[in-house]
Design a protein around this motif. Sequence first.
Motif, PDB file in Angstrom:
ATOM      1  N   VAL A 160      -9.959  -0.914  -5.936  1.00 16.42           N
ATOM      2  CA  VAL A 160      -9.146  -1.142  -4.746  1.00 16.42           C
ATOM      3  C   VAL A 160      -8.456  -2.495  -4.848  1.00 16.42           C
ATOM      4  O   VAL A 160      -9.090  -3.527  -5.018  1.00 16.42           O
ATOM      5  N   GLY A 161      -7.131  -2.469  -4.771  1.00 14.87           N
ATOM      6  CA  GLY A 161      -6.364  -3.711  -4.779  1.00 14.87           C
ATOM      7  C   GLY A 161      -6.078  -4.295  -6.139  1.00 14.87           C
ATOM      8  O   GLY A 161      -5.422  -5.325  -6.243  1.00 14.87           O
TER       9      GLY A 161
ATOM     10  N   GLU B 166      -6.840  -8.339   9.664  1.00 13.20           N
ATOM     11  CA  GLU B 166      -5.926  -7.859   8.633  1.00 13.20           C
ATOM     12  C   GLU B 166      -4.861  -8.910   8.343  1.00 13.20           C
ATOM     13  O   GLU B 166      -4.319  -9.539   9.258  1.00 13.20           O
TER      14      GLU B 166
ATOM     15  N   PRO C 163      -5.052   6.547  -1.691  1.00 12.49           N
ATOM     16  CA  PRO C 163      -5.466   6.187  -3.054  1.00 12.49           C
ATOM     17  C   PRO C 163      -5.444   7.360  -4.023  1.00 12.49           C
ATOM     18  O   PRO C 163      -5.123   7.187  -5.201  1.00 12.49           O
TER      19      PRO C 163
ATOM     20  N   SER D 235      -6.099  -3.593   0.036  1.00  9.19           N
ATOM     21  CA  SER D 235      -5.989  -2.134   0.086  1.00  9.19           C
ATOM     22  C   SER D 235      -4.542  -1.767   0.382  1.00  9.19           C
ATOM     23  O   SER D 235      -3.649  -2.609   0.296  1.00  9.19           O
ATOM     24  N   ARG D 236      -4.326  -0.484   0.714  1.00 14.17           N
ATOM     25  CA  ARG D 236      -2.964   0.023   0.960  1.00 14.17           C
ATOM     26  C   ARG D 236      -2.013  -0.346  -0.180  1.00 14.17           C
ATOM     27  O   ARG D 236      -0.939  -0.905   0.028  1.00 14.17           O
TER      28      ARG D 236
ATOM     29  N   GLY E  44      -1.465   4.205   1.793  1.00 16.24           N
ATOM     30  CA  GLY E  44      -2.802   4.464   2.313  1.00 16.24           C
ATOM     31  C   GLY E  44      -3.474   5.687   1.724  1.00 16.24           C
ATOM     32  O   GLY E  44      -4.479   6.160   2.263  1.00 16.24           O
TER      33      GLY E  44
END
Length: 311
Positions: free
Chosen positions: A69-70, A157, A25, A143-144, A23
């Motif tokens: 992101v991702g 989610e 970045p 994400s994450r 979490g």
Amino acid sequence: MRSPLPDDPACHGALDRADHLRGDPAALAARWSRARVLLLDESGNALADADGALFVPTGEQVSEGPGGVGASIFLGLAADDTAWFALDAALTALDAPNRLDLRSAAAQWPAFDAGVFAQARALQHWRSRHRHCGICGAGLAFSRGGWLGRCEGCGVEHYPRTDPAVIVAVTDGTRLLLGRQASWPARRYSVLAGFVEPGETLEQTVAREVLEETGVRVRGCRYLGSQPWPFPGQLMLGFIAVAEPDEPRVDDELEDARWFDADQVRAAGTSDDGDLQLSAPLSISRWLVDQWLSMIEHGVPDRDKPGGGAR
């Protein structure tokens, strides 16, 4: 205080998954330049060098950063604190002379390389087949570190899924029950396996699957070990079961099922002309067969457990 249990290497994976970094970045971007990046093609094969070894450039060689992101998947940290990522090969200009599928890699590569590949392949498969929300149909934004898909419509989610399945060496005390599917190579037999259904215990799944596939009644079972099986995302939970000496019959899943004695199992795979061929040593199915042989010969299973993501 002294631990009541011995150290178990099966409790440790190839990488520290480092959930606390997923979490963050900025922290992941800071590690990118010196990170190792495993590249996967659209079929899930890993890029390999001219010798067939894992091709794993540094992040600096791949791109200026881990991407939007991702775009990349953060796999974790190696023992030397090096970060490992996975990335679709189509997103970089780098290339390598070879491609290797996961089963081939598991048989050829060191356990660390094969384990990291297995982790990356399972996540790539999940993401490629979960691009939209199953509730409202909107797209997912990852994400994450690539481990979370958040619906851009309803906000639900989505996380990577692992499907539990039992795999079991069934014995009547002196013989081992093995089955074969029609699509397998000639004379190839294996232990029985099946997926856990909702509301079942693992033990109930063992008894149900064995009964459904062969008509053999299980009296009791014991858990021995597990192995991730990223084809595409199962966790194989290995058992040994004691059953009645029923005459096997088969359902639609199996072409044949029969009992084999220890001499037949020991001789398996030594000749193409033999009556019995077993799975490759890298598989948990073969490991369970070896555990049964150890129990027949010594009364106790081997302490070495199956490991590595592709076994």
